[in-house]
Design an enzyme around this catalytic site. Structure first.
Site, PDB file in Angstrom:
ATOM      1  N   CYS B  82      41.889  47.499  71.546  1.00 18.60           N
ATOM      2  CA  CYS B  82      41.960  46.871  70.212  1.00 18.60           C
ATOM      3  C   CYS B  82      42.480  47.875  69.179  1.00 18.60           C
ATOM      4  CB  CYS B  82      40.621  46.269  69.835  1.00 18.60           C
ATOM      5  SG  CYS B  82      40.714  45.151  68.419  1.00 18.60           S
ATOM      6  N   HIS B 191      40.308  42.187  74.180  1.00 19.97           N
ATOM      7  CA  HIS B 191      39.019  42.787  74.524  1.00 19.97           C
ATOM      8  C   HIS B 191      38.637  42.521  75.977  1.00 19.97           C
ATOM      9  CE1 HIS B 191      37.887  44.107  70.500  1.00 19.97           C
ATOM     10  NE2 HIS B 191      38.626  43.086  70.103  1.00 19.97           N
ATOM     11  N   GLU B 193      36.340  43.858  77.588  1.00 17.42           N
ATOM     12  CA  GLU B 193      34.872  43.857  77.681  1.00 17.42           C
ATOM     13  C   GLU B 193      34.267  42.529  77.258  1.00 17.42           C
ATOM     14  OE1 GLU B 193      36.576  45.103  75.252  1.00 17.42           O
ATOM     15  OE2 GLU B 193      35.490  44.985  73.362  1.00 17.42           O
TER      16      GLU B 193
END
Lengths: 255, 213
Positions: B82, B191, B193
């Site tokens: 990011c 993202h 994650e």
């Protein structure tokens, strides 16, 4: 359009358990938050929203444990709302593993909290929750209500959404207050009016009773995401079935 | 093996840490650190970032970790996520701050005038949600991830690399570089994650990556 419209199951949490009621009364136990979150993740939920409906402040920290547990096992975006009064509350929830924090009543009583939180944590982390209902007979003017829909504010919903966008909200969670728990569908004119007015994403909420309601929220309400609770909690539909219905209606989804 | 996640005070790193720990199993020790020596001693480095890019750069400067981050980007398997990925470029339209300038090019805002879909409907900014990832060039970190898989994005700015370093593209509504890579560096705008199974696959590939393309 390749960006998928999102389906977001909403989990009302109190005392560490997921519950669901109709119009904020008659709460029924719907299960363990981590188990439910995992189940929805497996079904393809795009995000999860947790609403802390704990009435007393004594048990506030329980939601932090719930978020920590879920965020350690489920890797999709998590939004948490309910009882956020100050920037410190936002920080606590983000530190526990929330990706976004939803601010509702406090946005009305102290809008600077929205501005401060957005500037501290970024707009992407701040959702403003708007509870609105029609104040005229032909459903063309809507006002903001707070305190679980009990208190009128006199604020025009569309103007309010624009103001919250200016204050740094990254997203609007719009609940059709007169529809919540009714299972008769979103207030579509309200949803469309807000979604067309703002440039940030709008999540439609309140009143979903079947899969066509989700479709309508996107195609007629112009919502970027749709949120529902009871149709998923009690096993009427899976998230996957909801997505298949949306895809069949020509809506881009992640399947 | 040690993987350091750089904590310079920007954003919520809970998910980055938990997801890396999950996929690392017993292959690697994952540490969240604001300590230069720990980053210097790590075998691999993850460089996240959230919020406004100028704020991230200011925090990074205050943290005293710039030299360690530069050193890691020069020689170790390095994953920018990011705003951490955006900081790899020279500057951003989000503010006048100079970024790290490891890659040539700028970070630009989605231009309001172009934010219309094929049906003429306006597209919202931030670009928020699950979008498709198209493979432009094969890369070891994308192993096992199908072309067109969806990842979770939330951003209003994206990189515009000057060199041919895009490995993954997404579209909103035009094609933009969603991930870039050169030598030991992989930098991704979305993202992983927060991207469920395919995101975890990418992170797992990073755990096992030797830093070569």
């Amino acid at each position: 359009m390749p960006l998928a419209k999102r389906i977001i199951p909403c989990l009302d949490v109190t005392a560490g358990r997921v519950v669901k009621g109709v119009n904020f009364v008659g709460l029924r136990d719907a299960g363990d938050p981590v188990e439910i979150a995992k189940k929805y993740n497996d079904q393809g939920a795009d995000e999860l929203t947790f609403l802390d409906i704990t009435a007393s402040s004594d048990n506030r920290d329980l939601i932090l444990h719930v978020i920590e547990a879920v965020a350690s096992q489920v890797f999709i975006p998590l939004t948490v709302g309910g009882g956020v009064r100050e920037v410190a509350d936002v920080r606590r929830l983000l530190n526990a593993g929330a990706d976004k924090v939803s601010i509702n009543t406090t946005a009305v009583t102290n809008p600077d909290v929205v501005r401060d939180a957005a500037s501290h944590f970024g707009s992407q982390a701040i959702v403003v929750a708007i509870d609105a209902k029609a104040v005229n007979a032909d459903n063309s003017r809507w006002e903001i209500f707070t305190h679980g829909g009990r208190r009128a504010t006199g604020l025009d919903a569309v103007e309010w959404a624009l103001k919250m966008q200016d204050y740094g909200a990254g997203e609007i969670l719009l609940t059709s207050m007169d529809r919540d728990g009714t299972k008769i569908g979103f207030n579509l004119p309200l949803t469309r009016a807000i979604s067309d007015a703002v440039s940030i994403p709008v999540i439609a909420s309140g009143g979903v009773g079947n899969l066509q309601h989700l479709v309508d929220g996107v195609t007629q309400g112009h919502a970027d995401a749709v949120l529902a609770a009871s149709i998923f909690h009690f096993g009427e539909y899976t998230v996957r079935e909801a997505k298949e219905a949306m895809r069949a209606a020509g809506i881009e989804v992640r399947l | 093996m040690k993987i350091a996640i750089v904590d310079y005070g920007m954003g919520n790193l809970h998910s980055v840490v938990k997801s890396m720990q999950l996929v690392a199993e017993d292959h690697a020790e994952v540490v969240l650190t604001a300590d230069a020596a720990t980053i210097d001693a790590a075998d691999k480095v993850v460089f996240p970032g959230q919020g406004a890019m100028p704020d991230c750069m200011a925090h990074l400067q205050e943290s005293g970790l710039i030299a360690s981050v530069r050193q890691a980007a020069a020689e170790k398997p390095f994953l920018g996520i990011c705003v951490g990925a955006q900081l790899m470029f020279e500057r951003s339209a989000e503010g006048p701050t100079e970024a790290l300038g490891i890659f040539r090019g700028e970070v630009v805002r989605f231009p309001a005038a172009q934010m219309v879909d094929a049906h003429g409907q306006r597209l919202k900014v931030p670009h928020m949600g699950w979008n498709e990832m198209f493979i432009r060039r094969e890369h070891p970190l994308w192993q096992g991830i199908p072309d067109g898989e969806r990842f979770y994005f939330v951003h209003s700015y994206h990189f515009a690399p000057q060199d041919d370093i895009a490995v993954i593209e997404s579209a909103y509504p035009y094609r933009f570089a969603a991930a870039v890579a050169q030598d030991n560096i992989f930098a991704i705008q979305c993202h992983p994650e927060k991207s469920s199974t395919p995101g975890l696959q990418l992170l797992k590939n990073f755990v096992h990556w030797n830093g070569q393309c």
